[in-house]
Structures are given as structure tokens and as C-alpha cells.
Enzyme design. Structure first.
Site, short mmCIF file in Angstrom:
data_model
loop_
_atom_site.label_atom_id
_atom_site.label_comp_id
_atom_site.label_asym_id
_atom_site.label_seq_id
_atom_site.Cartn_x
_atom_site.Cartn_y
_atom_site.Cartn_z
N ALA A 180 -31.29 27.11 10.22
CA ALA A 180 -32.39 26.68 9.65
C ALA A 180 -33.05 25.21 10.00
O ALA A 180 -34.26 25.20 10.06
CB ALA A 180 -32.19 26.54 8.05
N ASN A 181 -32.07 24.48 10.47
CA ASN A 181 -32.40 23.35 11.12
C ASN A 181 -33.47 23.58 12.17
O ASN A 181 -34.58 22.77 12.55
CB ASN A 181 -31.39 22.53 11.54
CG ASN A 181 -30.43 21.89 10.23
OD1 ASN A 181 -30.97 21.94 9.14
ND2 ASN A 181 -29.35 21.62 10.74
N ASP A 208 -28.59 8.65 10.90
CA ASP A 208 -27.67 9.74 10.46
C ASP A 208 -27.94 10.86 11.83
O ASP A 208 -28.95 11.36 12.09
CB ASP A 208 -28.35 10.33 9.31
CG ASP A 208 -27.59 11.71 8.79
OD1 ASP A 208 -26.77 12.37 9.60
OD2 ASP A 208 -27.81 12.14 7.71
N ASP A 243 -26.34 21.57 2.45
CA ASP A 243 -25.32 20.37 2.85
C ASP A 243 -25.04 19.49 1.82
O ASP A 243 -26.12 18.93 1.13
CB ASP A 243 -26.43 19.73 3.98
CG ASP A 243 -26.37 20.35 5.35
OD1 ASP A 243 -25.74 21.56 5.35
OD2 ASP A 243 -27.17 20.00 6.22
N THR A 265 -26.92 13.87 11.97
CA THR A 265 -26.74 15.33 11.78
C THR A 265 -27.92 15.93 12.13
O THR A 265 -29.11 15.73 11.56
CB THR A 265 -26.70 15.34 9.99
OG1 THR A 265 -25.56 14.53 9.53
CG2 THR A 265 -26.30 16.80 9.72
N GLY A 300 -25.11 13.53 23.92
CA GLY A 300 -25.28 12.34 22.84
C GLY A 300 -26.22 11.14 23.38
O GLY A 300 -27.30 11.29 24.12
N GLY A 350 -28.84 17.61 17.55
CA GLY A 350 -28.55 18.58 18.41
C GLY A 350 -29.39 19.81 18.33
O GLY A 350 -30.13 20.50 19.13
N ASP A 351 -29.59 20.02 17.00
CA ASP A 351 -30.42 21.23 16.77
C ASP A 351 -31.71 21.16 17.01
O ASP A 351 -32.55 21.88 17.30
CB ASP A 351 -30.35 21.51 15.16
CG ASP A 351 -28.90 21.92 14.66
OD1 ASP A 351 -27.97 22.39 15.57
OD2 ASP A 351 -28.50 21.71 13.26
N GLY A 359 -30.51 13.23 6.51
CA GLY A 359 -30.29 14.52 6.29
C GLY A 359 -30.44 15.23 7.35
O GLY A 359 -30.66 14.83 8.62
O1 RIB Z 1 -25.93 20.88 12.84
C1 RIB Z 1 -25.96 20.05 11.62
C2 RIB Z 1 -25.62 21.27 10.52
O2 RIB Z 1 -24.21 21.66 10.78
C3 RIB Z 1 -25.68 20.93 9.08
O3 RIB Z 1 -26.93 20.97 8.65
C4 RIB Z 1 -24.77 21.63 8.35
O4 RIB Z 1 -25.20 22.73 7.64
C5 RIB Z 1 -23.96 22.27 9.65
O5 RIB Z 1 -24.36 23.69 9.78
#
Ligand code: RIB
Length: 314
Positions: A41-42, A257, A12, A259, A227, A262-263, A299
Site C-alpha cells: 500500500a505504501n 521517521d 500500522d 518508516t 540508507g 525504502g518503499d 507515519g
Molecule cells: O516499510 C514500512 C512498512 O513495513 C510499514 O508500513 C509496515 O506496515 C510494514 O509493512
């Protein structure tokens, strides 16, 4: 037995900006950071840090980023027997991160997109797992192959819709036990803009579940991530209709952040529900606490919370 996550792994590149630019505009980034990510990976790291044994199946390239990514995931104690290195570049994501914590992401799939098929060792890892967690940042044929292997082995399949804004094929849904879109991904499946009112939204989602079930004979339960409005879970009532609803408001926390939030939610829900056997409401509360911690940190993969932090927030 492990949770098997089969999916993407990316480097990323996060550009910190005031606001995502409009078409034709040039903006200066205040900062650039590089770290591990990718939806697969997340989720693997989120599940591992929440306390589950995890196996990760994926592909990275033979570049410098590939080494960084492999180390990042191995450092979490994740079973990486199914992680392959292939010739070519690793996946990369350009993340435009606004001051308010929202983002826009462009992904170059690289090694994530060059899979031709799962090999026998990867298939055996899936078949021997407690649950299979998938997203949509790898080729559809790999997602379908993984889900088919799991289904034949009696392993529950969880599909996070993240990674694509196209509708999910109904024959893939027929292989899945739990489908988890966010608001945009659900809108793509329904092919319409979604209402703000939560009751109206749930009604439309429920009608869609019923229509898919009527057409294909099988529709998974639905875990919607909405969300800041929270999440809801839709599943069948005794008469076979998609009606019963569990709602979980999002925790109000400062946002740094978003990012990977959701994962984090989907993976930690799965840990709580499948590995620990919590009721749906409690598993949603657990996932909501985990996602709240995730959005308070910078991150994607590095922001996944550890179990002790989740328990402390609950
Ligand atoms: O969901 C977030 C991810 O989306 C980030 O880590 C990025 O790599 C994209 O795959």
C-alpha cells in the site's frame, strides 16, 4: 496504463520510544498512533502521489482496520478493483519508532498471508499494466504467480526485497527485471555481513549478480538502497557483466521517521524511469528527493510525498 502494485496492506501501530528495547527489557512508549501502511500500500500511494496511474492488488480483513485501509487507498484515486476483503483480521504492523527516526517492525500478516491465488480479474489487471511492482510481505506463491503473469504478458517486473530477510529464490529472480534490496536484505541474499566501504560493497554485490546470472542464465538489474549512504544501480555492461554503476548520494535532511522510506524510493524510481522515461541517474535523483521528504514526515503511507513537493525539492 497503470503501474500495478501487488502486495501487503497493514494497519500500522506506531509506538514512539527512546530506543528499541533489548531482550528482557520493558520500556514505556511516549505515544501511540495508528495509521495505514504495509509495503504494498505504501508503494501504491507513493507511485500515485508521484503522478502515476496506479492499480493495487491486495487483501484486507473484514474488521474495522480493513475499512480504514480500503478508504485510505481509495482516497488516493488508486484503482482498487483488485483489492479483496476476506474473512479474518487485516494485517497489522507494530512499529517501534526511536527518537532518531530508526525503527524495528513486527508484522502480523493477517489477510495478507491468506491468499491462495490470484483470480482472473486480478490476473487481467497485471497483464494489462505498464509495470508490476512486488514486495515480499505476501505469500511467495502469489509473488511468483503475479511475476509469471506479468512476464508472459511482457510487463516489466520490479521486486522490492522488503518484507523478508530470507534470500530471494533464484527462480523468482529469473522472472524479475529489477531487484531492489536495502542493505540488510542484500546481506541476507549474500549470506554475509556487508562491508561499510561503498566500493567494497558494490564489488560484492556485483560478484553476486554475476554468480546468479551464471547459475540461472538471468539476473535482473540491482537497485541498492543503502540508507543514509545513498543508493546505487548495477547493471550489465556491453560484455554482459554486472559492472556499470550509477550512484546517488542521499539528500541530507532532518530525520523524523524512516518508516516507509525504502518503499517510497523504489516506487518513485519506477514512476520516473518507467512512466516518465527518465534516464537512470535522473530517476534515482527523483526517488532520492521523494525519500528525503518521506523521512521528514510521520507515519508510513501518510508520509508519501506529492509530486509538487518532490519537484520543489529537486
Ligand atoms: O516499510 C514500512 C512498512 O513495513 C510499514 O508500513 C509496515 O506496515 C510494514 O509493512
Amino acid at each position: 496504463m497503470t503501474i500495478c502494485v501487488c502486495g501487503s496492506i497493514n494497519a500500522d501501530r506506531i509506538l514512539h520510544i527512546d530506543q528499541v528495547p533489548t531482550v528482557g527489557a520493558t520500556v514505556a512508549a511516549k505515544n501511540l498512533t495508528v495509521g495505514p501502511g504495509g509495503k504494498g500500500a505504501n508503494q501504491a500511494v507513493a507511485a500515485a502521489r508521484a503522478g502515476a496511474p496506479v492499480a493495487f492488488i491486495g487483501q484486507h480483513g473484514d474488521d474495522e482496520a480493513g475499512d480504514l485501509l480500503r478508504h485510505a487507498i481509495m482516497a488516493e484515486g488508486i484503482d482498487c478493483r483488485g483489492l479483496r476483503q476476506v474473512t479474518g483480521p487485516s494485517g497489522q504492523a507494530m512499529i517501534l519508532l526511536q527518537d532518531d527516526g530508526d525503527n524495528a517492525i513486527v508484522v502480523h500478516g493477517g489477510a495478507n498471508t491468506t491468499w491462495t491465488g490470484l483470480d482472473p480479474e486480478q490476473a487481467a489487471i497485471i497483464a494489462g499494466s505498464r509495470a508490476l511492482l512486488l514486495q515480499r510481505e505476501i505469500p511467495l506463491n502469489i509473488i511468483t504467480q503475479a511475476a509469471t503473469i506479468a512476464r508472459e504478458a511482457g510487463v516489466p517486473v520490479i521486486l522490492d526485497a522488503g518484507g523478508s530477510l530470507t534470500p530471494v529464490a533464484t527462480d523468482l529472480l529469473a522472472l524479475v527485471d529489477l531487484f531492489s534490496p536495502n542493505r540488510s536484505e542484500l546481506a541476507a541474499c549474500l549470506d554475509r555481513e556487508l562491508p561499510d566501504d561503498e566500493d567494497d560493497l558494490i564489488e560484492q554485490a556485483t560478484e553476486w549478480c554475476d554468480s546468479v546470472a551464471n547459475a540461472t542464465g538471468r539476473m535482473p538489474d540491482l537497485l541498492l538502497k543503502n540508507g543514509a549512504a545513498g543508493s546505487c544501480y548495477i547493471h550489465r555492461d556491453a560484455a554482459g557483466h554486472f559492472e556499470r554503476i550509477h550512484r546517488q548520494p542521499a539528500l541530507k535532511v532532518p530525520v523524523r521517521d524512516t518508516t516507509g522510506a525504502g518503499d517510497c524510493f523504489t516506487a518513485t524510481y519506477l514512476v520516473a524511469r518507467t512512466i516518465e522515461g527518465l534516464p537512470i541517474d535522473d530517476a534515482m535523483r527523483f526517488a532520492s528527493a521523494a525519500a528525503a521528504l518521506c523521512i521528514g514526515r510521520d507515519g508510513a503511507l501518510p508520509s508519501m510525498p506529492h509530486r509538487a513537493d518532490i519537484d520543489a525539492l529537486l
